[in-house]
Motif scaffolding. Structure first.
Motif, PDB file in Angstrom:
ATOM      1  N   SER A  54     -49.539 -87.515 -16.609  1.00 46.70           N
ATOM      2  CA  SER A  54     -48.112 -87.762 -16.391  1.00 46.70           C
ATOM      3  C   SER A  54     -47.284 -86.518 -16.684  1.00 46.70           C
ATOM      4  O   SER A  54     -46.298 -86.230 -15.987  1.00 46.70           O
TER       5      SER A  54
ATOM      6  N   ARG B  10     -47.746 -84.064 -13.749  1.00 41.70           N
ATOM      7  CA  ARG B  10     -47.005 -84.522 -12.565  1.00 41.70           C
ATOM      8  C   ARG B  10     -45.503 -84.293 -12.735  1.00 41.70           C
ATOM      9  O   ARG B  10     -44.818 -83.910 -11.792  1.00 41.70           O
ATOM     10  N   ARG B  11     -44.991 -84.511 -13.944  1.00 39.57           N
ATOM     11  CA  ARG B  11     -43.564 -84.228 -14.184  1.00 39.57           C
ATOM     12  C   ARG B  11     -43.274 -82.741 -14.027  1.00 39.57           C
ATOM     13  O   ARG B  11     -42.233 -82.350 -13.489  1.00 39.57           O
ATOM     14  N   ASP B  12     -44.195 -81.909 -14.522  1.00 36.59           N
ATOM     15  CA  ASP B  12     -44.022 -80.458 -14.365  1.00 36.59           C
ATOM     16  C   ASP B  12     -43.956 -80.072 -12.896  1.00 36.59           C
ATOM     17  O   ASP B  12     -43.106 -79.276 -12.486  1.00 36.59           O
TER      18      ASP B  12
ATOM     19  N   GLU C 103     -43.116 -81.972 -10.379  1.00 35.96           N
ATOM     20  CA  GLU C 103     -41.864 -82.486  -9.802  1.00 35.96           C
ATOM     21  C   GLU C 103     -40.695 -81.575 -10.143  1.00 35.96           C
ATOM     22  O   GLU C 103     -39.838 -81.289  -9.296  1.00 35.96           O
ATOM     23  N   THR C 104     -40.659 -81.094 -11.390  1.00 37.73           N
ATOM     24  CA  THR C 104     -39.583 -80.186 -11.804  1.00 37.73           C
ATOM     25  C   THR C 104     -39.621 -78.897 -11.006  1.00 37.73           C
ATOM     26  O   THR C 104     -38.594 -78.425 -10.496  1.00 37.73           O
TER      27      THR C 104
ATOM     28  N   GLU D 211     -40.966 -78.436  -8.123  1.00 37.12           N
ATOM     29  CA  GLU D 211     -40.646 -78.729  -6.716  1.00 37.12           C
ATOM     30  C   GLU D 211     -39.133 -78.807  -6.521  1.00 37.12           C
ATOM     31  O   GLU D 211     -38.600 -78.254  -5.549  1.00 37.12           O
ATOM     32  N   ARG D 212     -38.426 -79.456  -7.453  1.00 33.46           N
ATOM     33  CA  ARG D 212     -36.957 -79.538  -7.354  1.00 33.46           C
ATOM     34  C   ARG D 212     -36.326 -78.159  -7.413  1.00 33.46           C
ATOM     35  O   ARG D 212     -35.300 -77.896  -6.780  1.00 33.46           O
TER      36      ARG D 212
ATOM     37  N   GLU E  20     -44.560 -76.679  -3.281  1.00 36.17           N
ATOM     38  CA  GLU E  20     -44.568 -77.903  -2.479  1.00 36.17           C
ATOM     39  C   GLU E  20     -45.663 -78.817  -3.014  1.00 36.17           C
ATOM     40  O   GLU E  20     -46.773 -78.362  -3.302  1.00 36.17           O
ATOM     41  N   ARG E  21     -45.338 -80.088  -3.153  1.00 32.17           N
ATOM     42  CA  ARG E  21     -46.347 -81.051  -3.599  1.00 32.17           C
ATOM     43  C   ARG E  21     -47.316 -81.359  -2.468  1.00 32.17           C
ATOM     44  O   ARG E  21     -46.944 -81.423  -1.303  1.00 32.17           O
TER      45      ARG E  21
ATOM     46  N   ALA F  96     -50.529 -79.253  -5.755  1.00 33.06           N
ATOM     47  CA  ALA F  96     -49.370 -78.509  -5.285  1.00 33.06           C
ATOM     48  C   ALA F  96     -49.826 -77.224  -4.618  1.00 33.06           C
ATOM     49  O   ALA F  96     -50.946 -76.750  -4.831  1.00 33.06           O
TER      50      ALA F  96
END
Length: 320
Positions: free
Chosen positions: A87, A90-92, A94-95, A97-98, A103-104, A109
């Protein structure tokens, strides 16, 4: 495990390994090497697997390092390398990517197919990215400075390593900077006369830009300006920010000699705005990870290039 070993070996983090205990030690060594001057975190035994509690900036820098070297990386690879939970990884991702850093993909990635011209990592992540390379380049630049010189320091994280090298082995200098981080380091060195450029603090950074700093630079004539850059492409140096590029241009005009410090990741697609052409600078100091094609291009353009070998931990040896 072969893929994990390849990532670590390509990153020069550690020698190949065989059993579980050695693998755990290699993972620990790999992540700690991202920031040699500070502790990487607390290591615990977690069911026979190493686990590390890293601050997010160090994890993000580690992920970007893997992507730069490999192009793509899986979630499970990062779990095994860093020791964080699924988890958290995955949060890393997502951060990052934002922020536009990657790119995921399904299960992992990859680097952006098209780099964003205005993308730059946040300050904390940038400080940990390519840390060993930056330290070696900073030490090389320090070795070229002479007592009594006047030196302009820009606000890049690689130039910050020059300031740290000076603090470790002080020499008398007059230092001019627009970096609050560099100023904090050099203010504690009695041998250094510190001149702070004024300006407005760039959001999310410790960099002063604009007036009155740019106007003040027009009144001085320094011996050396030490600059970083976000990208070197062909014969161009580019930046993500118009304000930062304008400050660097003023620094170039204010110095008799201009040295650009750039780790191998900086030889990439151009960023948003041009700082200058290579003909406007006198030397580039980079690390041995530079692609041979980029090195050949620099020498074809008659650029004075100093290539520093990165040795972990610590020392640097040059190659011609």
């Amino acid at each position: 495990m072969r893929q994990i070993a390849r990532v670590i070996q390509a990153s020069a983090f550690a020698a190949p390994y065989g059993d579980t205990n050695v693998a755990r030690n290699v993972r620990k060594s790999a992540v700690e090497d991202m920031a040699p001057s500070a502790s990487a975190g607390s290591w615990e035994d977690d069911g026979g697997r190493g686990r590390v509690d890293l601050i997010p900036a160090k994890r993000h820098a580690f992920i970007l390092e893997c992507l730069k070297r490999q192009g793509a990386v899986g979630v499970q690879e990062l779990i095994d390398l860093i020791g964080a939970s699924p988890s958290t990884i995955r949060r890393d991702l997502e951060t990052l990517e934002r922020q536009g850093a990657l790119e995921r993909t399904h299960g992992g990635a990859m680097l952006q197919r098209t780099e964003l011209a205005t993308f730059e990592p946040d300050l904390a992540t940038a400080a940990h990215f390519a840390r060993a390379e930056k330290e070696a380049i900073g030490a090389a630049m320090m070795s070229e400075l002479r007592a009594g010189q006047s030196v302009i320091f820009d606000a890049s994280t690689t130039v910050l390593e020059v300031a740290r090298a000076i603090a470790a082995t002080p020499i008398p200098l007059t230092a001019v900077t627009n970096s609050l981080a560099i100023a904090q380091i050099l203010a504690a060195v009695p041998e250094v006369r510190l001149v702070m450029l004024g300006g407005t603090c760039k959001p999310g950074s410790l960099t002063l830009v604009g007036q009155p700093g740019e106007n003040f630079l027009r009144t001085i004539h320094a011996d050396v300006a030490i600059l970083g850059t976000h990208a070197i492409t062909g014969d161009m140096l580019t930046e993500t920010s118009l304000e930062v590029a304008a400050m660097k241009q003023a620094m170039i005009a204010a110095a008799r000699r201009v040295v650009v410090l750039a780790d191998n990741s900086k030889f990439t697609a151009p960023n948003f705005c041009t700082i200058c052409r290579l003909a406007d600078i006198h030397q580039i100091i980079t690390d041995e990870g530079i692609d041979q094609a980029h090195l050949t291009n620099l020498r074809t353009l008659d650029v004075n290039v100093r290539v520093v070998r990165v040795s972990r931990p610590g020392s640097s040896v040059e190659r011609s």
